[in-house]
Design an enzyme around this catalytic site. Sequence first.
Site, PDB file in Angstrom:
ATOM      1  N   HIS A 213       2.421  -3.682   1.516  1.00 16.65           N
ATOM      2  CA  HIS A 213       2.226  -2.700   2.586  1.00 16.65           C
ATOM      3  C   HIS A 213       0.729  -2.435   2.709  1.00 16.65           C
ATOM      4  O   HIS A 213      -0.028  -2.564   1.744  1.00 16.65           O
ATOM      5  CB  HIS A 213       2.938  -1.393   2.251  1.00 16.65           C
ATOM      6  CG  HIS A 213       4.423  -1.481   2.294  1.00 16.65           C
ATOM      7  ND1 HIS A 213       5.219  -0.362   2.411  1.00 16.65           N
ATOM      8  CD2 HIS A 213       5.283  -2.533   2.211  1.00 16.65           C
ATOM      9  CE1 HIS A 213       6.489  -0.718   2.413  1.00 16.65           C
ATOM     10  NE2 HIS A 213       6.546  -2.040   2.294  1.00 16.65           N
TER      11      HIS A 213
ATOM     12  N   GLU B 113      -0.996   0.262   2.791  1.00 14.79           N
ATOM     13  CA  GLU B 113      -1.530   1.250   1.848  1.00 14.79           C
ATOM     14  C   GLU B 113      -1.762   0.642   0.471  1.00 14.79           C
ATOM     15  O   GLU B 113      -2.800   0.879  -0.165  1.00 14.79           O
ATOM     16  CB  GLU B 113      -0.564   2.438   1.696  1.00 14.79           C
ATOM     17  CG  GLU B 113      -0.288   3.181   2.976  1.00 14.79           C
ATOM     18  CD  GLU B 113       0.969   2.721   3.700  1.00 14.79           C
ATOM     19  OE1 GLU B 113       1.684   3.574   4.237  1.00 14.79           O
ATOM     20  OE2 GLU B 113       1.246   1.500   3.724  1.00 14.79           O
TER      21      GLU B 113
ATOM     22  N   CYS C 235       4.576   3.837  -1.160  1.00 15.49           N
ATOM     23  CA  CYS C 235       3.160   4.017  -0.854  1.00 15.49           C
ATOM     24  C   CYS C 235       2.703   5.444  -1.135  1.00 15.49           C
ATOM     25  O   CYS C 235       1.576   5.659  -1.600  1.00 15.49           O
ATOM     26  CB  CYS C 235       2.887   3.622   0.585  1.00 15.49           C
ATOM     27  SG  CYS C 235       3.112   1.842   0.860  1.00 15.49           S
TER      28      CYS C 235
END
Length: 164
Positions: free
Chosen positions: A57, A59, A90
Amino acid sequence: MAGKTKKPSYMAMALARAEEAGTRGEVPVAALIVDAQGEIAALSGNRMHELGDPTAHAEMLAIREACAKLGEARLKRCDIYVTLEPCAMCAAAISFARLRRLYFGAYDAKGGGVEHGARIFAQATCHHRPEVYGGIEERRAGALLVRFFSARRAPSVARASDGA
C-alpha cells in the site's frame, strides 16, 4: 506576487501520484511524508499488483522509504498525507512509525481503519495516536477513486447486458 509560482500542496502532489498509480492499474491511492523542515521524505503510490505484494500500500511504501532516507525507524517529527483514509494495516504502521500527523483525503466507510472499521487509534492497545485531519481535498480524492472503479466495472456491465 507577480512572477511567483504557487507551490503545489502536499495533498495535490499525493493526488498526482495517485493518478499515476491508477494509470498503471493500481488502485489510485498515494502517500507523501514530510519531515520537520517541510521537505518531502517519501512519495509513493500503491504498487500491490506491480510487486505482487498485498502489503505494498502507498502508506507502507512511503513509511519504508522515509525511514530509509532519514535513517530512523521512528518518524516522530514527520507528517503523512494520504489520498484515502488508511486501512487498519496502514493505520497500525502509522502508529508504529510514530508519525506526528495524518492528513487524508477521502473517507473510506468500507475499508478505512481510522474513522471507520477498526478505528486503530481509538483502541486501548494503540501506543501512539497521531493528530488526524480527514477530508482534505475529499471531493477530488473521492472522484479519482470513483472514476477508476467505474472504468474497471464498465466492461463487466457491458458483458452482463449482452447476456454473457
